[in-house]
Design a protein around this motif. Structure first.
Motif, PDB file in Angstrom:
ATOM      1  N   ALA A  62     -19.198   3.504  -4.672  1.00 50.81           N
ATOM      2  CA  ALA A  62     -20.441   3.949  -4.041  1.00 50.81           C
ATOM      3  C   ALA A  62     -21.643   3.208  -4.628  1.00 50.81           C
ATOM      4  O   ALA A  62     -21.799   3.114  -5.840  1.00 50.81           O
ATOM      5  CB  ALA A  62     -20.615   5.446  -4.227  1.00 50.81           C
ATOM      6  N   GLY A  63     -22.453   2.666  -3.746  1.00 49.54           N
ATOM      7  CA  GLY A  63     -23.672   1.980  -4.162  1.00 49.54           C
ATOM      8  C   GLY A  63     -23.463   0.557  -4.645  1.00 49.54           C
ATOM      9  O   GLY A  63     -24.425  -0.123  -4.983  1.00 49.54           O
ATOM     10  N   SER A  64     -22.225   0.089  -4.672  1.00 47.64           N
ATOM     11  CA  SER A  64     -21.936  -1.269  -5.110  1.00 47.64           C
ATOM     12  C   SER A  64     -21.740  -2.177  -3.908  1.00 47.64           C
ATOM     13  O   SER A  64     -21.440  -1.715  -2.809  1.00 47.64           O
ATOM     14  CB  SER A  64     -20.662  -1.295  -5.964  1.00 47.64           C
ATOM     15  N   PRO A  65     -21.859  -3.490  -4.102  1.00 51.50           N
ATOM     16  CA  PRO A  65     -21.597  -4.417  -3.000  1.00 51.50           C
ATOM     17  C   PRO A  65     -20.107  -4.452  -2.666  1.00 51.50           C
ATOM     18  O   PRO A  65     -19.276  -3.910  -3.396  1.00 51.50           O
ATOM     19  CB  PRO A  65     -22.062  -5.763  -3.574  1.00 51.50           C
ATOM     20  N   TRP A  66     -19.745  -5.112  -1.591  1.00 47.60           N
ATOM     21  CA  TRP A  66     -18.344  -5.208  -1.180  1.00 47.60           C
ATOM     22  C   TRP A  66     -17.523  -6.072  -2.134  1.00 47.60           C
ATOM     23  O   TRP A  66     -16.314  -5.918  -2.225  1.00 47.60           O
ATOM     24  CB  TRP A  66     -18.213  -5.741   0.251  1.00 47.60           C
ATOM     25  N   TYR A  67     -18.159  -6.960  -2.858  1.00 50.83           N
ATOM     26  CA  TYR A  67     -17.479  -7.859  -3.799  1.00 50.83           C
ATOM     27  C   TYR A  67     -17.643  -7.325  -5.225  1.00 50.83           C
ATOM     28  O   TYR A  67     -18.572  -6.561  -5.504  1.00 50.83           O
ATOM     29  CB  TYR A  67     -18.061  -9.269  -3.710  1.00 50.83           C
ATOM     30  N   PRO A  68     -16.761  -7.714  -6.142  1.00 56.03           N
ATOM     31  CA  PRO A  68     -16.937  -7.298  -7.533  1.00 56.03           C
ATOM     32  C   PRO A  68     -18.261  -7.845  -8.072  1.00 56.03           C
ATOM     33  O   PRO A  68     -18.554  -9.032  -7.899  1.00 56.03           O
ATOM     34  CB  PRO A  68     -15.747  -7.936  -8.259  1.00 56.03           C
ATOM     35  N   PRO A  69     -19.095  -7.014  -8.669  1.00 55.14           N
ATOM     36  CA  PRO A  69     -20.421  -7.462  -9.122  1.00 55.14           C
ATOM     37  C   PRO A  69     -20.394  -8.680 -10.042  1.00 55.14           C
ATOM     38  O   PRO A  69     -21.290  -9.524  -9.967  1.00 55.14           O
ATOM     39  CB  PRO A  69     -20.993  -6.246  -9.849  1.00 55.14           C
ATOM     40  N   ASP A  70     -19.358  -8.818 -10.857  1.00 53.66           N
ATOM     41  CA  ASP A  70     -19.291  -9.972 -11.748  1.00 53.66           C
ATOM     42  C   ASP A  70     -18.924 -11.266 -11.022  1.00 53.66           C
ATOM     43  O   ASP A  70     -18.901 -12.338 -11.622  1.00 53.66           O
ATOM     44  CB  ASP A  70     -18.330  -9.714 -12.913  1.00 53.66           C
ATOM     45  N   GLU A  71     -18.639 -11.175  -9.715  1.00 57.31           N
ATOM     46  CA  GLU A  71     -18.338 -12.359  -8.909  1.00 57.31           C
ATOM     47  C   GLU A  71     -19.373 -12.579  -7.808  1.00 57.31           C
ATOM     48  O   GLU A  71     -19.102 -13.236  -6.808  1.00 57.31           O
ATOM     49  CB  GLU A  71     -16.934 -12.238  -8.306  1.00 57.31           C
ATOM     50  N   ALA A  72     -20.568 -12.060  -8.007  1.00 55.10           N
ATOM     51  CA  ALA A  72     -21.632 -12.161  -6.995  1.00 55.10           C
ATOM     52  C   ALA A  72     -21.921 -13.605  -6.610  1.00 55.10           C
ATOM     53  O   ALA A  72     -22.170 -13.901  -5.437  1.00 55.10           O
ATOM     54  CB  ALA A  72     -22.899 -11.484  -7.500  1.00 55.10           C
ATOM     55  N   ASP A  73     -21.892 -14.505  -7.573  1.00 56.74           N
ATOM     56  CA  ASP A  73     -22.190 -15.907  -7.281  1.00 56.74           C
ATOM     57  C   ASP A  73     -21.083 -16.590  -6.486  1.00 56.74           C
ATOM     58  O   ASP A  73     -21.283 -17.689  -5.958  1.00 56.74           O
ATOM     59  CB  ASP A  73     -22.469 -16.677  -8.570  1.00 56.74           C
ATOM     60  N   LEU A  74     -19.924 -15.957  -6.344  1.00 62.29           N
ATOM     61  CA  LEU A  74     -18.805 -16.523  -5.597  1.00 62.29           C
ATOM     62  C   LEU A  74     -18.616 -15.876  -4.223  1.00 62.29           C
ATOM     63  O   LEU A  74     -17.738 -16.279  -3.460  1.00 62.29           O
ATOM     64  CB  LEU A  74     -17.506 -16.368  -6.404  1.00 62.29           C
ATOM     65  N   ALA A  75     -19.424 -14.868  -3.895  1.00 57.65           N
ATOM     66  CA  ALA A  75     -19.277 -14.159  -2.621  1.00 57.65           C
ATOM     67  C   ALA A  75     -19.571 -15.088  -1.453  1.00 57.65           C
ATOM     68  O   ALA A  75     -20.562 -15.826  -1.447  1.00 57.65           O
ATOM     69  CB  ALA A  75     -20.216 -12.954  -2.574  1.00 57.65           C
ATOM     70  N   CYS A  76     -18.689 -15.079  -0.473  1.00 54.68           N
ATOM     71  CA  CYS A  76     -18.839 -15.913   0.730  1.00 54.68           C
ATOM     72  C   CYS A  76     -20.088 -15.460   1.493  1.00 54.68           C
ATOM     73  O   CYS A  76     -20.196 -14.291   1.866  1.00 54.68           O
ATOM     74  CB  CYS A  76     -17.601 -15.749   1.602  1.00 54.68           C
ATOM     75  N   PRO A  77     -21.011 -16.372   1.758  1.00 52.77           N
ATOM     76  CA  PRO A  77     -22.222 -15.994   2.485  1.00 52.77           C
ATOM     77  C   PRO A  77     -21.942 -15.471   3.902  1.00 52.77           C
ATOM     78  O   PRO A  77     -22.601 -14.543   4.361  1.00 52.77           O
ATOM     79  CB  PRO A  77     -23.047 -17.286   2.537  1.00 52.77           C
ATOM     80  N   ALA A  78     -20.943 -16.048   4.571  1.00 51.24           N
ATOM     81  CA  ALA A  78     -20.627 -15.603   5.935  1.00 51.24           C
ATOM     82  C   ALA A  78     -19.988 -14.209   5.925  1.00 51.24           C
ATOM     83  O   ALA A  78     -20.298 -13.377   6.782  1.00 51.24           O
ATOM     84  CB  ALA A  78     -19.715 -16.607   6.616  1.00 51.24           C
ATOM     85  N   CYS A  79     -19.107 -13.938   4.965  1.00 48.54           N
ATOM     86  CA  CYS A  79     -18.523 -12.598   4.851  1.00 48.54           C
ATOM     87  C   CYS A  79     -19.618 -11.592   4.483  1.00 48.54           C
ATOM     88  O   CYS A  79     -19.639 -10.476   4.997  1.00 48.54           O
ATOM     89  CB  CYS A  79     -17.412 -12.576   3.795  1.00 48.54           C
ATOM     90  N   ASN A  80     -20.517 -12.009   3.605  1.00 53.33           N
ATOM     91  CA  ASN A  80     -21.633 -11.146   3.207  1.00 53.33           C
ATOM     92  C   ASN A  80     -22.494 -10.788   4.415  1.00 53.33           C
ATOM     93  O   ASN A  80     -22.873  -9.625   4.590  1.00 53.33           O
ATOM     94  CB  ASN A  80     -22.455 -11.834   2.113  1.00 53.33           C
ATOM     95  N   ALA A  81     -22.783 -11.774   5.237  1.00 46.18           N
ATOM     96  CA  ALA A  81     -23.584 -11.521   6.445  1.00 46.18           C
ATOM     97  C   ALA A  81     -22.845 -10.583   7.397  1.00 46.18           C
ATOM     98  O   ALA A  81     -23.443  -9.687   7.986  1.00 46.18           O
ATOM     99  CB  ALA A  81     -23.901 -12.844   7.136  1.00 46.18           C
ATOM    100  N   ALA A  82     -21.533 -10.785   7.535  1.00 49.34           N
ATOM    101  CA  ALA A  82     -20.747  -9.906   8.411  1.00 49.34           C
ATOM    102  C   ALA A  82     -20.733  -8.478   7.879  1.00 49.34           C
ATOM    103  O   ALA A  82     -20.800  -7.522   8.657  1.00 49.34           O
ATOM    104  CB  ALA A  82     -19.319 -10.439   8.546  1.00 49.34           C
ATOM    105  N   MET A  83     -20.647  -8.326   6.580  1.00 48.93           N
ATOM    106  CA  MET A  83     -20.668  -6.980   5.985  1.00 48.93           C
ATOM    107  C   MET A  83     -22.041  -6.324   6.178  1.00 48.93           C
ATOM    108  O   MET A  83     -22.115  -5.124   6.407  1.00 48.93           O
ATOM    109  CB  MET A  83     -20.312  -7.046   4.503  1.00 48.93           C
ATOM    110  N   ASP A  84     -23.105  -7.100   6.105  1.00 48.17           N
ATOM    111  CA  ASP A  84     -24.448  -6.567   6.310  1.00 48.17           C
ATOM    112  C   ASP A  84     -24.647  -6.129   7.759  1.00 48.17           C
ATOM    113  O   ASP A  84     -25.364  -5.182   8.029  1.00 48.17           O
ATOM    114  CB  ASP A  84     -25.512  -7.599   5.933  1.00 48.17           C
ATOM    115  N   ASP A  85     -23.979  -6.826   8.699  1.00 43.51           N
ATOM    116  CA  ASP A  85     -24.094  -6.475  10.116  1.00 43.51           C
ATOM    117  C   ASP A  85     -23.279  -5.239  10.454  1.00 43.51           C
ATOM    118  O   ASP A  85     -23.529  -4.593  11.445  1.00 43.51           O
ATOM    119  CB  ASP A  85     -23.613  -7.633  10.995  1.00 43.51           C
ATOM    120  N   GLY A  86     -22.256  -4.938   9.625  1.00 43.54           N
ATOM    121  CA  GLY A  86     -21.311  -3.849   9.901  1.00 43.54           C
ATOM    122  C   GLY A  86     -21.911  -2.537   9.730  1.00 43.54           C
ATOM    123  O   GLY A  86     -21.642  -1.531  10.227  1.00 43.54           O
TER     124      GLY A  86
END
Length: 94
Positions: free
Chosen positions: A70-94
């Motif tokens: 709860a309250g965390s991003p979809w990716y592990p916080p320690d891997e924020a710099d590796l999160a796919c920008p396109a997957c991130n955008a899709a998750m934000d649209d969801g």
């Protein structure tokens, strides 16, 4: 976020198959972190494609479960710099 499986896209081409048929690589660096819908009938295996459209066949599922964080991003916080920008955008649209 239930039904989302976090997967690692790994560097390197050598992979061994496990009994479950998933690609398994030990000691390989993570190139990118992706989000994929769960495969039909399961809550632990990724479907065939990530949210950005990449094939998950050679990717490795991560134990991080966004629905349990709860309250965390979809990716592990320690891997924020590796999160796919396109997957991130899709998750934000969801």
């Amino acid at each position: 976020m239930s039904g989302i499986i976090v997967v690692h896209e790994l560097d390197g081409a050598v992979r061994a198959r496990t009994a479950r048929g998933t690609a398994r690589a030990v000691g390989e660096a993570v190139r990118r972190v992706h989000a994929a819908p769960a495969a039909p009938g399961t809550t632990t295996e990724p479907g065939p494609r990530t949210l950005c459209g990449r094939d998950t066949f050679a990717m490795e599922a991560v134990p991080w479960k966004p629905s349990e964080q709860a309250g965390s991003p979809w990716y592990p916080p320690d891997e924020a710099d590796l999160a796919c920008p396109a997957c991130n955008a899709a998750m934000d649209d969801g």
